[in-house]
Enzyme design. Structure first.
Site, PDB file in Angstrom:
ATOM      1  CG  ASP A 110      -1.946  -1.049   1.264  1.00 35.51           C
ATOM      2  OD1 ASP A 110      -3.066  -0.800   0.824  1.00 35.51           O
ATOM      3  OD2 ASP A 110      -1.638  -2.153   1.746  1.00 35.51           O
ATOM      4  CB  THR A 178      -5.541  -3.879   1.711  1.00 37.10           C
ATOM      5  OG1 THR A 178      -5.260  -2.713   0.934  1.00 37.10           O
ATOM      6  CG2 THR A 178      -4.340  -4.183   2.575  1.00 37.10           C
TER       7      THR A 178
END
Length: 358
Positions: A110, A178
């Site tokens: 990320d 995610t």
């Protein structure tokens, strides 16, 4: 006779004055010349061309150029996402909880993707507002140059179009899905960029890092993706978040019938691609995408733009358009479709809106 025996001569007085004028000339001639030169450089000659202003200097922004750098940003971010996952150095940790109480994960993928995407876009268009899912650490700046080249497929399909820089907001999602990323469910993972003008999504880019597939579209411009040709409006296949499948299934089957298919999936980008013609074996197909809770705008802006460009719709569960200005969250859930009667779908699902704020 003058005092002390000194006589003032008219000739001497004239010479003295001339010397004084000479000193003043030398003192001020440089200053006046500098001011004149500054004036000439600051003001273009009447009828002459003004100094050109590129997109990096503010003013107008060319949406075709912004589309090109958005595609590049999604790909570059995807490279970081893939590298971290394949190296198994995720360093996953909880960054907070959703409104439903589930932990939100944050990984090295990320952060590195976010840094690469943000600074590439910011370096190319510094005057444009950029909203990102992850925090940008100014102490960890990255220089990511753009050579201003435009891919041939974008050149062929998109014409230059300028809009005021202050009307543009860019939304980036450096790693969508995610949770699935940490579970190594790679097919759901995307990186996304969206460009909104006056709050309306006009450019969408959805990139799948693990297959190198990229979909892009621009409203009133063109795209490299198409809608599927066949849909089943009577008993649609509904794609929903994995955690929401049970919530949606009961109402959906009551509304559309027991033959309705519920497809649990991860990632908003993946779910939008499910409504379109994506040439990939591991991409599921659906007719309607429904989300029944609060969702962040960087998750949905790119998909909204792609659907709009292809004639589709993404609205709240009550049919309101989603504005991509102001707060970063959408409170009203969403329903997305293409080549279907969107209003009729909304009218069939009145009960779902009640769960969107829970």
């Amino acid at each position: 006779m003058a005092p002390m025996g000194i006589r003032l001569s008219p000739l001497g007085m004239a010479v003295f004055c001339l010397l004084g004028l000479g000193v003043l000339y030398h003192l001020y001639s440089g200053f006046l010349a500098g001011r004149f030169a500054f004036f000439m450089l600051s003001e273009p000659a009447a009828g002459g061309p003004e100094t050109p202003r590129g997109p990096a200097s503010g003013g107008a922004v060319d949406l075709r150029e912004l589309l090109a750098v958005s595609v590049l940003a999604a790909v570059r971010g995807g490279e970081e996402v893939k590298r971290v996952r394949e190296g198994n150095v995720l360093n996953a940790k909880a960054k907070g909880k959703t409104r439903e109480g589930a932990e939100e994960q944050l990984t090295t993928g990320d952060l590195l993707s976010n840094r690469r995407m943000f600074y590439l876009l910011k370096g190319a268009f510094p005057a444009v507002q950029i909203n990102s899912e992850e925090h940008v650490d100014t102490a960890d700046q990255d220089t990511v140059p753009w050579d201003r080249s435009i891919p041939e497929d974008i050149k062929q399909k998109i014409q230059p179009k300028e809009v005021p820089a202050e009307s543009v907001t860019v939304w980036i999602d450096p790693l969508d899905a995610t949770q699935e990323y940490t579970e190594d469910l790679r097919q759901y993972v995307t990186t996304m960029v969206c460009v909104a003008v006056n709050g309306k999504p006009v450019i969408g880019v959805i990139h799948k890092p693990f297959s190198s597939y990229t979909a892009w579209a621009m409203v009133d411009g063109g795209s490299n993706i198409k809608a599927r040709s066949s849909y089943n409006e009577k008993t649609p296949r509904i794609i929903v978040s994995r955690s929401h499948a049970g919530k949606v299934e009961q109402v959906a089957r009551q509304t559309f019938g027991n033959k309705t298919v519920i497809i649990p999936a991860g990632g908003a980008g993946y779910k939008v691609l499910a409504l379109l013609d994506v040439p990939e074996k591991n991409q599921e197909e659906a007719d309607v995408y429904i989300h029944v809770t609060y969702i962040k705008k960087w998750d949905i802006c790119a998909g909204n733009a792609v659907l709009r460009a292809l004639g589709g719709h993404m609205t709240t569960l009550t049919g309101e358009e989603i504005s991509y200005t102001g707060s970063d969250g959408n409170e009203g859930g969403l329903i997305a479709s293409i080549n279907m009667n969107h209003r009729a779908l909304i009218d069939k699902l009145p009960d779902l809106e009640k769960t969107s704020h829970k």
